[in-house]
Design an enzyme around this catalytic site. Structure first.
Site, PDB file in Angstrom:
ATOM      1  N   LYS A  46       0.811  -1.215   0.000  1.00  0.00           N
ATOM      2  CA  LYS A  46       0.000   0.000   0.000  1.00  0.00           C
ATOM      3  C   LYS A  46       0.846   1.268   0.000  1.00  0.00           C
ATOM      4  O   LYS A  46       0.519   2.262   0.646  1.00  0.00           O
ATOM      5  CB  LYS A  46      -0.993   0.007   1.174  1.00  0.00           C
ATOM      6  CG  LYS A  46      -1.812  -1.264   1.336  1.00  0.00           C
ATOM      7  CD  LYS A  46      -2.439  -1.744   0.030  1.00  0.00           C
ATOM      8  CE  LYS A  46      -3.461  -0.774  -0.537  1.00  0.00           C
ATOM      9  NZ  LYS A  46      -3.996  -1.267  -1.865  1.00  0.00           N
ATOM     10  N   VAL A  50       1.394  -0.421  -7.406  1.00  0.00           N
ATOM     11  CA  VAL A  50       0.695  -0.512  -8.693  1.00  0.00           C
ATOM     12  C   VAL A  50       0.995   0.718  -9.548  1.00  0.00           C
ATOM     13  O   VAL A  50       1.191   0.615 -10.767  1.00  0.00           O
ATOM     14  CB  VAL A  50      -0.821  -0.667  -8.467  1.00  0.00           C
ATOM     15  CG1 VAL A  50      -1.566  -0.702  -9.799  1.00  0.00           C
ATOM     16  CG2 VAL A  50      -1.112  -1.931  -7.673  1.00  0.00           C
ATOM     17  N   HIS A 101       7.315  -7.140  -2.508  1.00  0.00           N
ATOM     18  CA  HIS A 101       7.238  -6.607  -1.143  1.00  0.00           C
ATOM     19  C   HIS A 101       8.296  -7.245  -0.247  1.00  0.00           C
ATOM     20  O   HIS A 101       8.227  -7.129   0.979  1.00  0.00           O
ATOM     21  CB  HIS A 101       5.858  -6.879  -0.539  1.00  0.00           C
ATOM     22  CG  HIS A 101       4.720  -6.183  -1.233  1.00  0.00           C
ATOM     23  ND1 HIS A 101       4.797  -4.874  -1.654  1.00  0.00           N
ATOM     24  CD2 HIS A 101       3.467  -6.624  -1.557  1.00  0.00           C
ATOM     25  CE1 HIS A 101       3.638  -4.537  -2.216  1.00  0.00           C
ATOM     26  NE2 HIS A 101       2.832  -5.575  -2.173  1.00  0.00           N
ATOM     27  N   PHE A 222      -2.811   9.112 -11.080  1.00  0.00           N
ATOM     28  CA  PHE A 222      -3.645   8.209 -10.288  1.00  0.00           C
ATOM     29  C   PHE A 222      -5.097   8.280 -10.758  1.00  0.00           C
ATOM     30  O   PHE A 222      -5.788   7.262 -10.849  1.00  0.00           O
ATOM     31  CB  PHE A 222      -3.535   8.588  -8.805  1.00  0.00           C
ATOM     32  CG  PHE A 222      -3.996   7.522  -7.868  1.00  0.00           C
ATOM     33  CD1 PHE A 222      -3.119   6.551  -7.410  1.00  0.00           C
ATOM     34  CD2 PHE A 222      -5.318   7.471  -7.443  1.00  0.00           C
ATOM     35  CE1 PHE A 222      -3.543   5.557  -6.542  1.00  0.00           C
ATOM     36  CE2 PHE A 222      -5.747   6.479  -6.575  1.00  0.00           C
ATOM     37  CZ  PHE A 222      -4.854   5.520  -6.128  1.00  0.00           C
ATOM     38  N   GLU A 223      -5.546   9.480 -11.081  1.00  0.00           N
ATOM     39  CA  GLU A 223      -6.937   9.671 -11.487  1.00  0.00           C
ATOM     40  C   GLU A 223      -7.238   8.930 -12.788  1.00  0.00           C
ATOM     41  O   GLU A 223      -8.294   8.296 -12.930  1.00  0.00           O
ATOM     42  CB  GLU A 223      -7.225  11.169 -11.641  1.00  0.00           C
ATOM     43  CG  GLU A 223      -7.191  11.953 -10.340  1.00  0.00           C
ATOM     44  CD  GLU A 223      -5.777  12.136  -9.785  1.00  0.00           C
ATOM     45  OE1 GLU A 223      -4.804  12.014 -10.575  1.00  0.00           O
ATOM     46  OE2 GLU A 223      -5.640  12.368  -8.573  1.00  0.00           O
TER      47      GLU A 223
END
EC number: 2.8.2.3
Length: 301
Positions: A46, A50, A101, A222-223
């Site tokens: 998080k 991505v 990760h 991001f949008e």
């Protein structure tokens, strides 16, 4: 009741999602053969994984930039330890791009002192906590928490995928001289995406034209990513991972300072105390709210 063992698999001190992690890969990580032109995006969960996968894919693949190819970003930049699509990672054509990760001590041995490049993206841990809380409550393969307080306890105890946030970032930073690594702050990427893309492409020694950079910036906001099926992971969420409910998305907000809308004053102050103790003398800066940036280097306020 602690149900973490139902959802987590601990391998050499690090927690992984039990059903998605590829144990064959974990057990062979030490001997995984690294190529000089391999590139890794490494994050704590998080923290912009991505997003950075999308940026990497756009930098390397012309067919992605000009939209002539419709591959999922996960297929272009697969996870090393979570090989959800069963990609033949060892025999992929170069350059191989990976996301991970993994903590520093589980990285393949040949990644040390190698030309292969690592981009480590870190995010202020209060926003990581909030994003992780919502994500865990949305997907069936992670343990849900009734309250933020309950999840915060698990997060600070390391009873989540990725284990303890403090250990992850300190481990990679304190061993940075063993790797060819670039540290990128999520909040800097939010502030100035174009400059961040140029910094990443320079590290990768990729010479991009102005038009190519423009195309990457457009498709990596991001949008915009939230509405690109190949980039937003929603199909993976619905298929390979599974939802508890139809509300929410893999890419939720990506906002800086969202923790202020969720944490109580007491929770925030308690987190501050732990952060100050765990991260004292840590040189990387943190931004907790873009509006308060001038006062935000190490204070978690």
């Amino acid at each position: 009741m602690d149900n973490s063992r139902k959802y987590l698999l601990n391998f050499k001190g690090c927690n992984f999602e039990r059903t998605l992690v590829d144990m064959k890969i974990l057990e062979k990580l030490d001997d995984f053969e690294i190529r000089d032109d391999d590139v890794f995006v490494i994050t704590y969960p998080k923290s912009g994984t991505v997003w950075t996968q999308q940026i990497l894919s756009l930098i390397y693949f012309e067919g992605h930039r000009n939209r002539t190819e419709k591959w999922d970003t996960l297929d272009r930049v697969p996870f090393l330890e979570y090989n959800i699509r069963k990609v033949d990672i060892e025999n992929r054509p170069s350059p191989r791009l990976f996301a991970s990760h993994l903590p520093y001590y589980l990285a393949p041995k040949s990644l040390k002192n190698n030309k292969a490049k690592i981009i480590y993206v870190y995010r202020n841990p209060k926003d990581v906590l909030i994003s992780f809380f919502h994500f865990s409550n949305m997907v069936v393969k992670l343990e849900a928490s009734n309250t933020l307080e309950n999840f915060m306890e698990k997060f600070l105890d390391g009873k989540v995928v990725g284990s303890i946030w403090f250990d992850h970032i300190r481990g990679w930073y304190e061993h940075k001289n063993d790797f060819n690594i670039l540290f990128m702050m999520y909040e800097d990427m939010k502030k100035d995406l174009r400059s961040s893309i140029l910094k990443i492409s320079s590290f990768l020694e990729k010479d991009l034209s102005e038009e190519e950079v423009d195309a990457i910036v457009r498709q990596a906001t991001f949008e915009n990513m939230k509405f690109i099926p190949q980039a937003n992971y929603n199909n993976i969420l619905s298929n390979e991972i599974g939802r508890r409910h139809n509300e929410g998305a893999f890419l939720r907000k990506g906002a800086v300072g969202d923790w202020k809308h969720h944490m109580t004053v007491e929770q925030s102050e308690r987190f501050d105390r732990i952060f100050q103790e765990e991260m004292k003398d840590f040189p990387l800066k943190f931004i907790w709210d873009l509006n308060d940036e001038a006062n935000s280097n190490h204070s978690a306020k």
